[in-house]
Design a protein around this motif. Structure first.
Motif, PDB file in Angstrom:
ATOM      1  N   GLY A  13      -2.382  14.351   2.897  1.00  0.00           N
ATOM      2  CA  GLY A  13      -2.018  13.191   2.076  1.00  0.00           C
ATOM      3  C   GLY A  13      -0.743  12.500   2.557  1.00  0.00           C
ATOM      4  N   GLU A  14      -0.017  13.173   3.468  1.00  0.00           N
ATOM      5  CA  GLU A  14       1.180  12.540   4.028  1.00  0.00           C
ATOM      6  C   GLU A  14       0.823  11.507   5.086  1.00  0.00           C
ATOM      7  OE1 GLU A  14       4.173  15.276   5.486  1.00  0.00           O
ATOM      8  OE2 GLU A  14       3.667  16.705   3.900  1.00  0.00           O
ATOM      9  N   ILE A  35      -6.521  15.661  -1.043  1.00  0.00           N
ATOM     10  CA  ILE A  35      -5.627  15.383   0.102  1.00  0.00           C
ATOM     11  C   ILE A  35      -4.170  15.726  -0.208  1.00  0.00           C
ATOM     12  CG2 ILE A  35      -7.179  13.613   1.055  1.00  0.00           C
ATOM     13  CD1 ILE A  35      -5.114  11.484   0.169  1.00  0.00           C
ATOM     14  N   LYS A  36      -3.900  16.026  -1.469  1.00  0.00           N
ATOM     15  CA  LYS A  36      -2.548  16.513  -1.808  1.00  0.00           C
ATOM     16  C   LYS A  36      -2.417  18.017  -1.560  1.00  0.00           C
ATOM     17  CE  LYS A  36      -1.274  13.166  -5.382  1.00  0.00           C
ATOM     18  NZ  LYS A  36      -1.077  12.963  -6.830  1.00  0.00           N
ATOM     19  N   GLN A  66      -3.307   7.424   3.242  1.00  0.00           N
ATOM     20  CA  GLN A  66      -2.592   6.786   2.124  1.00  0.00           C
ATOM     21  C   GLN A  66      -3.056   5.352   1.908  1.00  0.00           C
ATOM     22  OE1 GLN A  66       1.613   7.196   2.891  1.00  0.00           O
ATOM     23  NE2 GLN A  66       1.639   9.324   2.194  1.00  0.00           N
ATOM     24  N   LEU A 115       0.838  -1.208   0.000  1.00  0.00           N
ATOM     25  CA  LEU A 115       0.000   0.000   0.000  1.00  0.00           C
ATOM     26  C   LEU A 115       0.868   1.252   0.000  1.00  0.00           C
ATOM     27  CD1 LEU A 115      -2.793  -1.150   2.511  1.00  0.00           C
ATOM     28  CD2 LEU A 115      -3.016  -0.894   0.032  1.00  0.00           C
ATOM     29  N   ASN A 116       2.006   1.181   0.710  1.00  0.00           N
ATOM     30  CA  ASN A 116       2.947   2.313   0.662  1.00  0.00           C
ATOM     31  C   ASN A 116       3.468   2.533  -0.749  1.00  0.00           C
ATOM     32  OD1 ASN A 116       2.761   2.760   3.407  1.00  0.00           O
ATOM     33  ND2 ASN A 116       4.657   1.690   3.919  1.00  0.00           N
ATOM     34  N   ILE A 164       0.576  18.418   4.850  1.00  0.00           N
ATOM     35  CA  ILE A 164      -0.410  18.062   3.836  1.00  0.00           C
ATOM     36  C   ILE A 164      -1.035  16.739   4.290  1.00  0.00           C
ATOM     37  CG2 ILE A 164      -0.664  17.312   1.442  1.00  0.00           C
ATOM     38  CD1 ILE A 164       1.424  19.403   0.730  1.00  0.00           C
ATOM     39  N   PHE A 219     -12.738   9.362  -6.858  1.00  0.00           N
ATOM     40  CA  PHE A 219     -11.463   8.976  -6.249  1.00  0.00           C
ATOM     41  C   PHE A 219     -10.363   9.966  -6.629  1.00  0.00           C
ATOM     42  CE2 PHE A 219      -7.465   6.464  -6.735  1.00  0.00           C
ATOM     43  CZ  PHE A 219      -7.211   6.280  -5.382  1.00  0.00           C
ATOM     44  N   GLN A 223      -0.444   8.301   6.814  1.00  0.00           N
ATOM     45  CA  GLN A 223      -0.583   6.930   6.332  1.00  0.00           C
ATOM     46  C   GLN A 223      -2.037   6.426   6.452  1.00  0.00           C
ATOM     47  OE1 GLN A 223       1.817   3.762   8.198  1.00  0.00           O
ATOM     48  NE2 GLN A 223       2.813   3.548   6.220  1.00  0.00           N
ATOM     49  N   LEU A 227      -0.104   6.804  -6.818  1.00  0.00           N
ATOM     50  CA  LEU A 227      -0.916   7.970  -6.431  1.00  0.00           C
ATOM     51  C   LEU A 227      -0.053   9.211  -6.195  1.00  0.00           C
ATOM     52  CD1 LEU A 227      -3.363   6.140  -3.971  1.00  0.00           C
ATOM     53  CD2 LEU A 227      -3.609   6.543  -6.432  1.00  0.00           C
ATOM     54  N   GLN A 228       1.246   8.999  -6.043  1.00  0.00           N
ATOM     55  CA  GLN A 228       2.201  10.088  -5.820  1.00  0.00           C
ATOM     56  C   GLN A 228       1.779  10.993  -4.677  1.00  0.00           C
ATOM     57  OE1 GLN A 228       2.572  11.439  -9.883  1.00  0.00           O
ATOM     58  NE2 GLN A 228       4.171   9.909 -10.244  1.00  0.00           N
ATOM     59  N   LEU A 229       1.424  10.364  -3.582  1.00  0.00           N
ATOM     60  CA  LEU A 229       1.069  11.126  -2.385  1.00  0.00           C
ATOM     61  C   LEU A 229       2.345  11.600  -1.713  1.00  0.00           C
ATOM     62  CD1 LEU A 229      -1.866   8.882  -1.160  1.00  0.00           C
ATOM     63  CD2 LEU A 229      -2.020  11.262  -1.912  1.00  0.00           C
ATOM     64  N   PRO A 230       2.303  12.765  -1.089  1.00  0.00           N
ATOM     65  CA  PRO A 230       3.528  13.323  -0.503  1.00  0.00           C
ATOM     66  C   PRO A 230       4.014  12.497   0.686  1.00  0.00           C
ATOM     67  CG  PRO A 230       1.594  14.634   0.087  1.00  0.00           C
ATOM     68  CD  PRO A 230       1.139  13.633  -0.928  1.00  0.00           C
ATOM     69  N   GLY A 231       5.324  12.407   0.811  1.00  0.00           N
ATOM     70  CA  GLY A 231       5.908  11.761   1.992  1.00  0.00           C
ATOM     71  C   GLY A 231       5.753  10.256   2.040  1.00  0.00           C
ATOM     72  N   ALA A 232       5.166   9.651   1.008  1.00  0.00           N
ATOM     73  CA  ALA A 232       4.946   8.190   1.030  1.00  0.00           C
ATOM     74  C   ALA A 232       6.231   7.463   0.689  1.00  0.00           C
ATOM     75  CB  ALA A 232       3.848   7.791   0.056  1.00  0.00           C
ATOM     76  N   SER A 274       0.857   4.115  -2.877  1.00  0.00           N
ATOM     77  CA  SER A 274       0.711   5.536  -2.505  1.00  0.00           C
ATOM     78  C   SER A 274       1.824   6.385  -3.102  1.00  0.00           C
ATOM     79  CB  SER A 274       0.750   5.694  -0.979  1.00  0.00           C
ATOM     80  OG  SER A 274      -0.426   5.181  -0.409  1.00  0.00           O
ATOM     81  N   VAL A 276      -8.101  12.229  -4.120  1.00  0.00           N
ATOM     82  CA  VAL A 276      -6.635  12.187  -4.036  1.00  0.00           C
ATOM     83  C   VAL A 276      -6.058  13.588  -4.281  1.00  0.00           C
ATOM     84  CG1 VAL A 276      -4.535  11.287  -5.107  1.00  0.00           C
ATOM     85  CG2 VAL A 276      -6.429   9.741  -4.605  1.00  0.00           C
TER      86      VAL A 276
END
Lengths: 391, 378
Positions: free
Chosen positions: B274-275, B263-264, B280, A378-379, B272, B256, B277, A386-391, A382, B260
């Motif tokens: 989206g950071e 949350i960014k 995530q 899942l990390n 932010i 969806f 977990q 999904l390019q989520l920040p900090g992942a 992400s 996403v």
């Protein structure tokens, strides 16, 4: 007829003539798997004969080049062979981490000498390989591994410990991640080496699992000498090989969720029907949901492989398949235990085939841990999809 | 089975993507809603959709359609789902066109060209009562003179209040719960004895209740064979479920992606969000579910086009899966938007409403799971 149709017809004829009848029955348990290797004892003449004819044909590894013992075939032809084998319920002639994991890595990263030395033996099932990745302090966080390989000129001296080494007690050789440099970032300084498990200083201890079986081992190295000719790829840059190989492993785990009989048949046989319906309505609903998910998941595996063949890289979607496939498999076995009721709890009886359902159920709990936990997958989704920040 | 789009299909998808984003974005739905538009969709837009070939997407070429099949239709529906587009595509281009392909030469000749050209809106009056239950059809059609006399009450008739003609399912023999004994009739909505109530729905899309009180129709109003309407309905329901699943896929995927994106950007606790977990992992799970759901839609519609004998079951399975996944995604979407997810200003609430209606339409996940188990004898 297209070339592929001709190939299919030929394959069908050949399999009919060459696959022994005994090898067309379902695998009953671990003992029926053919792993090959120096010390492997064949269960039957048929098992040996089946391996021999497939090896001669190059069909244990259909897509590998013929010079390395492969069939020199295309992916499409390989798919035809698998479909035709499936049609007659033919067993897989050889299970091997050499075929599914090391082979592809050697083909991509190995030297000519390494390919010539190792690939034909993998194809023929002569050497049983195991994988030395995880360590007591490096599981999900694999790159923090500490097993040390000291540079001694033409060879390394390896010291450290691996854990969760599948079938290390039966393996002849190991492909292993070791640390050759610890001065940089953790992904740097990892090297990918090969060595014989009979080398002095290698010790193996099986780990007994909750299923009562011991498919995994702890593996200890003390002053193990490894020639530098057994370094695959560049020194310190083994992480890229490790990742490449993990992708293959994830596809294998994610895609290998066959139970055989459909869940609802097992449940119907176990619980019985009332007015044509399973007597437990809640279980019935959950089974229907799981079977629909399984259909859609299997289509997804096909779709992603088709997309990959069409040129799009599978990339981090291998994490999606691994995550979903293993979680689904765990769900299915929970439902199987629900359906099996009292009978499913028996651990040692002929009735329960020595607790086959229970042991399989327990084994599936490792699916979402090995090869990177579900949380790690899942990390990865992400971060990379999904390019989520900090992942 | 090819699960990857071919060149024509990619072209269709790209064309539909550009078309709906430009001509029928979400703000068009808001305008229809806020102006209490009497039609419930933009007739100009429907003409343009017809000009693009969307209205005749499953109509044979000899009747003026483009006959591209259900997978292509699903690609159009997916884009409509992304934009929450209101149009008679589902009622007319999918349900009615599929039904009329089973009609007499005369019925086909009269209605199929009008569907393809965008000149007729046709509604299917099937459901009754609270839940989808085709075999439970209790509206009756009794022989009367040279024709039939219809009595009953229909619900959830999509585009019912603006239809030029309706296809009404009624029982001509058998009992409640029988698949046999149902027949289909082409009925003029202005006929004596029909009363129509437009029902303003939670998603601001069209639906109506239709009461039939001694409605007389002639013998040639019968669509398909007497008592064997379920054969036609099977085809209509498969198409409807597959296409509704495709629209759910579009709506779910867009909900969806909006979430996403949100949350960014949103910051709380100096980070932010989206950071975190907690968000995530839920996002990655939804991504996985949507990928599985997409395969279900593509697999079902491909099977439908190929005439696969299991196609109708696959369409039902896809409808079940998409109902669950789209609901999950929209509910999580509102939660992950936080307070603004409760406001009318943000689109996420509109997606949740539309998905609620689509997942109910033609059977929700519970209905199809039950049917799946029945059909596998367990």
């Amino acid at each position: 007829m297209s070339d592929l149709d001709t190939f299919r017809a030929d394959t069908r004829t050949w399999l009919e003539a060459n696959c022994p009848a005994e090898m067309r029955t379902p695998l009953k348990g671990d003992q029926d798997f053919c792993w090959g290797g120096r010390n492997f004892v064949f269960q039957s003449d048929a098992q040996k004969q089946w391996l021999d004819v497939m090896v001669a044909k190059g069909w244990t590894v259909p897509t590998w080049p013929t010079e390395f013992g492969g069939g020199g075939l295309s992916r499409k032809e390989e798919a035809v062979i698998h479909q035709e084998m499936h049609r007659i319920n033919a067993r897989i002639p050889l299970f091997s981490f050499g075929i599914s994991m090391l082979g592809p890595a050697l083909l991509k990263f190995g030297t000519d000498a390494q390919k010539a030395e190792h690939l034909p033996k993998i194809a023929r099932g002569e050497i049983h390989w195991c994988q030395g990745y995880s360590e007591p302090g490096a599981g999900s966080d694999l790159a923090s591994l500490k097993t040390k390989a000291e540079d001694k000129g033409d060879h390394y001296i390896v010291n450290g410990q691996k854990v969760w080494t599948s079938y290390a007690d039966k393996a002849d050789w190991i492909f292993c991640l070791v640390r050759t440099d610890n001065t940089g970032k953790k992904h740097h300084g990892i090297s990918f080496v090969l060595f014989d498990m009979t080398t002095e200083g290698v010790e193996v201890r099986p780990i007994k699992l909750i299923s009562g079986r011991s498919p995994f081992c702890e593996t200890f190295f003390s002053d193990v000498k490894v020639l530098k000719s057994n370094l695959v790829g560049e020194e310190h840059k083994g992480w890229s090989i490790a990742k490449y190989l993990l992708t293959h492993e994830r596809e294998m785990i994610g895609g290998s969720n066959e139970v055989g009989r459909p869940l609802h048949e097992i449940a119907a046989a176990s619980l019985g029907l009332q007015d044509g319906k399973l007597s437990d309505p809640m279980l019935r609903a959950k089974i229907a949901e799981a079977e629909i998910d399984e259909w859609a998941f299997n289509l997804t595996v096909k779709r992603k492989l088709a997309e990959a063949k069409a040129g799009a890289s599978l990339g981090a979607d291998s994490s999606m398949l691994k995550y979903y496939g293993t979680e689904l498999n765990k769900r299915k076995f929970e439902l199987m235990m629900d359906a099996s009721g009292h009978d499913g709890l028996e651990w040692e009886s002929e009735r329960s085939n020595d607790g086959k359902v229970a042991r399989s159920w327990l084994r599936t709990k490792g699916n979402s841990i090995e090869g990177g936990t579900s949380e790690v997958q899942l990390n990865i989704i992400s971060k990379h999809i999904l390019q989520l920040p900090g992942a | 089975m090819a699960l990857v789009l071919n060149e024509d299909e990619v072209m269709m998808r790209d064309m539909a993507q550009g078309f709906f984003a430009e001509k029928a974005p979400i703000k068009a739905l808001r305008t229809l809603r806020d102006t209490q538009d009497e039609t419930g969709f933009d007739r100009g837009l429907w003409s343009e959709m017809a000009a693009q070939g969307f209205a005749g997407i499953v109509v044979p070429e000899e009747h003026g359609g483009v006959d591209m099949g259900y997978l292509a239709a699903g690609l159009v529906a997916e884009q409509m789902g992304r934009n929450l587009t209101a149009s008679p595509f589902f009622s007319t281009a999918i349900l009615a066109a599929t039904a009329l392909r089973h009609g007499s030469a005369e019925q086909q000749g009269e209605w199929l060209p009008k569907i393809a050209s965008g000149d007729a809106v046709i509604a299917l009056a099937l459901d009754e009562g609270v839940k989808h239950n085709p075999r439970g059809t209790s509206t009756t059609a009794e022989p009367s003179g040279n024709g039939f006399k219809l009595n009953g009450a229909k619900a959830m008739v999509v585009d019912g209040h603006v239809a030029d003609v309706m296809i009404v399912a009624a029982r001509t023999s058998g009992e409640d719960g029988d698949a046999d004994g149902i027949s289909l009739f082409l009925v003029d909505p202005k006929a004596k004895g029909i009363s129509t109530e437009r029902t303003i729905m939670v998603d601001s899309h069209n639906a109506a209740r239709i009461d039939l009180d001694d409605v007389e129709v002639s013998g040639d109003a019968l669509l398909g064979t007497l008592d064997e309407g379920m054969n036609v309905l099977d085809a209509v329901l498969s198409a409807g479920r597959g296409i509704a699943a495709a629209e759910l896929l579009g709506a779910g995927a867009q909900a969806f992606e909006d979430t996403v994106a949100y949350i960014k950007e949103r910051k709380q606790f100096g980070a932010i969000i989206g950071e975190f977990q907690a968000l995530q992992h839920r996002s990655s799970h939804m991504y996985s579910e949507l990928e599985i759901a997409r395969s279900a839609v593509v697999g079902a519609l491909t099977a439908l086009d190929a005439g696969d004998e299991k196609a109708s079951q696959y369409c039902a399975m896809a409808k079940a899966k998409l109902g669950s996944v789209a609901k999950l995604v929209s509910q999580e979407g509102v939660q992950m938007h936080g307070g603004v997810g409760m406001t009318d200003e943000y689109d996420i609430g509109l997606f949740m409403k539309r998905i609620r209606v689509l997942q109910e339409l033609m059977g929700d996940a519970h209905y199809h799971m039950n049917e799946f188990a029945n059909s596998h004898s367990y």
